[in-house]
Design a protein around this motif. Structure first.
Motif, mmCIF file in Angstrom:
data_model
loop_
_atom_site.group_PDB
_atom_site.id
_atom_site.type_symbol
_atom_site.label_atom_id
_atom_site.label_comp_id
_atom_site.label_asym_id
_atom_site.label_seq_id
_atom_site.Cartn_x
_atom_site.Cartn_y
_atom_site.Cartn_z
ATOM 1 N N ASP A 11 0.853 -1.193 0.000
ATOM 2 C CA ASP A 11 0.000 0.000 0.000
ATOM 3 C C ASP A 11 0.885 1.238 0.000
ATOM 4 O OD1 ASP A 11 0.971 0.236 2.656
ATOM 5 O OD2 ASP A 11 -0.717 -0.927 3.425
ATOM 6 N N GLN A 12 0.286 2.400 0.189
ATOM 7 C CA GLN A 12 1.032 3.648 0.149
ATOM 8 C C GLN A 12 2.141 3.709 1.202
ATOM 9 O OE1 GLN A 12 0.846 6.367 -1.969
ATOM 10 N NE2 GLN A 12 -0.531 5.163 -3.258
ATOM 11 N N GLN A 13 1.956 3.027 2.308
ATOM 12 C CA GLN A 13 2.984 3.012 3.344
ATOM 13 C C GLN A 13 4.290 2.404 2.832
ATOM 14 O OE1 GLN A 13 3.022 4.416 6.360
ATOM 15 N NE2 GLN A 13 5.148 3.708 6.560
ATOM 16 N N ILE A 36 2.323 2.468 -7.237
ATOM 17 C CA ILE A 36 3.119 2.652 -6.021
ATOM 18 C C ILE A 36 4.590 2.444 -6.338
ATOM 19 C CG2 ILE A 36 3.581 1.765 -3.700
ATOM 20 C CD1 ILE A 36 0.618 1.056 -3.509
ATOM 21 N N GLU A 51 6.100 5.440 -7.932
ATOM 22 C CA GLU A 51 6.386 6.510 -6.974
ATOM 23 C C GLU A 51 7.700 6.240 -6.235
ATOM 24 O OE1 GLU A 51 4.962 9.492 -6.199
ATOM 25 O OE2 GLU A 51 3.882 9.125 -8.077
#
Length: 217
Positions: free
Chosen positions: A113-115, A155, A158
């Motif tokens: 996830d984004q974490q 993700i 990024e």
């Protein structure tokens, strides 16, 4: 610069030779794991590492989670690099660096996830490369790679964009999706196991198709 290609789950000297002859830059050699394919014994890892010196890189995949255990594992096999597939405490990296100053460190980030972005950037301070994979270390039996699944490439993109060090992309890659992965994520290198195998053996046709697709454009 062309994308670097890592062929993982190498199971024999013959597979290593086939991968290198097909233009692989890195051989992935899997030590004991709680799950996943490709595990071979340390004697064979050492033999392959000795047979393929630099510039071919040999990555020891270790699931050990302490500096002492990782150092001890490497001293049995003497690969050029260590791929850490689980999480370490930050001070453990320094101990590994002190003991093995000439050995590259690669930290696997299991993209959930984004974490995962923040986790990756924190780990990038301590290693030479990141490797983004599709495992899940939070399961009762940890998935630490070799799942054959893709993950959220947005993700991963990024992470690549923000990382101060080179990034490998892994997880469910094959000849049919590699160009999309390269276009979207723009990694330094790619890593695959099941995507070039049939019946758990390296498949020459799949391997050549993947490398041809990866090197286009």
């Amino acid at each position: 610069m062309s994308v670097k290609i890592k062929i993982c789950c190498i199971s024999s000297l013959e597979e290593a030779q086939l991968a290198v002859e097909s233009s692989a830059d890195v051989l992935g050699l899997v030590g004991p794991m709680p799950s996943g394919p490709g595990v071979i014994d340390n004697n064979l890892i050492a033999k392959i590492a000795q047979s393929f010196p630099l510039p071919i890189k040999t990555f020891l995949l270790t699931s050990e989670t302490s500096a002492q255990a990782i150092i001890a594992h490497h001293q049995l096999v003497h690969t050029s690099s260590i791929q850490i597939v689980d999480e370490l405490q930050e001070d453990q990296y320094l101990d590994i660096r002190k003991a093995l100053p000439d050995v590259e460190l690669i930290q696997v980030i299991h993209v959930l996830d984004q974490q995962s972005i923040q986790t990756a950037l924190l780990r990038a301070e301590h290693v030479d490369y990141l490797l983004l994979d599709s495992g899940n270390p939070n399961l009762a039996v940890k998935e630490l790679g070799g799942t054959g699944r893709t993950h959220n490439w947005e993700i991963s993109r990024e992470i690549v964009a923000q990382s101060p060090i080179p990034v490998f992309l892994a997880g469910g890659l094959n000849a049919s999706n590699i160009q999309a992965a390269l276009n979207q994520v723009q990694p330094y290198g790619v890593d695959l196991c099941s995507g070039v195998r049939s019946n758990e053996h390296l498949d020459t046709r799949k391997l050549q198709a993947f490398i041809s697709a990866a090197q286009k454009g």
